[in-house]
Write a protein that holds these residues in place. Structure first.
Motif, mmCIF file in Angstrom:
data_model
loop_
_atom_site.group_PDB
_atom_site.id
_atom_site.type_symbol
_atom_site.label_atom_id
_atom_site.label_comp_id
_atom_site.label_asym_id
_atom_site.label_seq_id
_atom_site.Cartn_x
_atom_site.Cartn_y
_atom_site.Cartn_z
ATOM 1 N N LEU A 42 1.119 -1.359 0.015
ATOM 2 C CA LEU A 42 -0.755 0.002 -0.264
ATOM 3 C C LEU A 42 0.824 1.403 -0.367
ATOM 4 N N ALA A 43 2.072 0.988 0.583
ATOM 5 C CA ALA A 43 3.039 2.206 0.799
ATOM 6 C C ALA A 43 3.497 2.451 -0.149
ATOM 7 N N ARG B 202 0.377 4.579 -2.496
ATOM 8 C CA ARG B 202 0.746 5.451 -2.601
ATOM 9 C C ARG B 202 1.958 6.680 -2.833
ATOM 10 N N ASP C 253 4.467 6.680 -1.546
ATOM 11 C CA ASP C 253 4.757 7.102 0.256
ATOM 12 C C ASP C 253 6.564 6.243 1.055
#
Length: 298
Positions: A227-228, A231, A233
Motif C-alpha cells: 500500500l505504501a 501511494r 510514500d
C-alpha cells in the motif's frame, strides 16, 4: 543462464541468482540491513518466488510472467543439460548427509547433470575465514558450472555476496530448501496448490511450529508495504532492490534498454537496468557483465 554456462566463470565474479519471496521482502524492510540490500541489488538474475510477489508486480503495473521458485529452477536446469552441454553441479548446504542423498537422486534422474561436490558447513562457518576458505577451495577443485546454495535466507545471500569473486563457478543459485527437496527430505506442494498461490499454506501445515509465526508476520506486514508503494510514500534508506520488474526496451522507446525480458526457464534476465520503484522491489541494477559481489543459511 546458457550464456553464463558457456562463459564458465565471468570476469571478476560468478553470476548470482536470488529468489526472493514475501518473507524476504518483509524482513529486508524490518531488519534494514544495508549489506543484505546490496546483496539483492548486485544479483545478476532475480526471480519471483511466490504468487503474492507476482500479484504485487501486477498491481504496480510491472507484470511478471509467473513465479519461478528455486526448487523449480534447479531441476529445470538439470533437465536442460545435454550430452553436448552437460552440467556440473556443486551442492552447498542442508544437514549432514542430505546433499549426498540429493546427489544420488540427481544422478538417477538427470542423465547429463552430475554432482561434482557437496559440502555441509558447520554452524557459524560464515564467521570463520578458515571454513570459508575451505569451501572456496572445494568449489575451485570441483570446477562446477552451477553452485546450488541451500543455506537459507539471509545467510546464503550474504555469504555468496561476500565471496562471489572467489567462487570458481559460472553461477551461484541462492535457493533455500532446494537441496532438501532434491533429496526427498521435504515434500513439495502439489502443482495445483502452487499454481493457486497456496504453497505457503501447504508448507505451514507441514511445519507449523517453524513457519506459523513467520507467515503471520508476513501476512500482517506485506500489505502495508504494498500500500505504501502504491501511494508512493514508502521510505527506504538503504539501496533498494528485492526483485526485478522487467520492462521491454520497446515499451520505453525514448529510454535506454531497461531490462530486456528474455525467456530463461520462463524467468526474467536483467541486462542493463534503471527501473524506478519503491517497496525495495526494483531499482538501478548494474549491467550483467559488471556485477558487484553477493550471499546464505542452513
Amino acid at each position: 543462464m546458457d550464456e553464463w554456462h558457456l562463459a564458465r566463470r565471468p570476469a571478476g565474479a560468478c553470476r548470482v541468482v536470488v529468489t526472493p519471496n514475501v518473507d524476504h521482502v518483509v524482513r529486508l524492510h524490518q531488519e534494514d540491513r544495508a549489506e543484505l540490500w546490496e546483496a539483492y541489488r548486485s544479483a545478476d538474475l532475480t526471480l519471483a518466488d511466490g504468487m503474492p510477489i507476482v500479484a504485487a508486480a501486477n498491481l504496480l503495473r510491472r507484470p511478471l510472467p509467473e513465479r519461478v521458485p528455486g526448487s523449480d529452477l534447479a531441476p529445470a536446469l538439470f533437465a536442460a543439460a545435454t550430452a553436448d552441454r552437460p552440467l556440473r553441479v556443486f551442492l552447498l548446504g542442508a544437514a549432514p548427509g542430505v546433499a549426498d542423498t540429493a546427489a544420488a537422486r540427481i544422478a538417477k534422474r538427470f542423465r547429463h547433470a552430475s554432482v561434482v561436490g557437496t559440502c555441509c558447513p558447520p554452524l557459524g562457518f560464515q564467521d570463520d575465514p578458515g571454513e570459508c576458505e575451505k569451501i572456496e577451495r572445494a568449489v575451485a577443485a570441483a570446477q562446477p558450472d552451477v553452485l546450488i546454495v541451500g543455506l537459507g535466507f539471509p545467510k546464503q545471500e550474504l555469504w555468496v555476496h561476500r565471496h562471489r569473486e572467489r567462487l570458481e563457478c559460472a553461477a551461484a543459485l541462492c535457493v533455500g530448501a532446494t537441496i532438501d527437496f532434491l533429496a526427498g527430505n521435504r515434500a513439495r506442494a502439489p502443482r495445483l496448490v502452487g499454481a493457486l498461490g497456496l504453497e505457503w499454506a501447504f508448507r505451514m501445515a507441514s511445519e507449523p511450529r517453524r513457519l506459523a509465526g513467520r507467515y503471520l508476520n508476513d501476512l500482517a506486514s506485506f500489505p502495508g508495504l504494498l500500500l505504501a508503494e502504491l501511494r508512493g510514500d514508502l521510505a527506504v534508506a538503504p539501496p533498494r532492490a528485492v526483485w526485478t520488474m522487467p520492462v521491454r526496451p520497446d515499451e520505453r522507446p525514448n529510454a535506454p534498454a531497461a531490462a530486456a525480458t528474455q525467456p530463461v526457464l520462463e524467468a526474467q534476465v536483467e541486462t542493463e537496468a534503471e527501473m524506478p520503484s519503491e517497496l525495495g522491489l526494483t531499482d538501478s541494477f548494474p549491467p550483467t557483465n559488471e556485477a558487484e559481489p553477493t550471499t546464505p543459511q542452513r
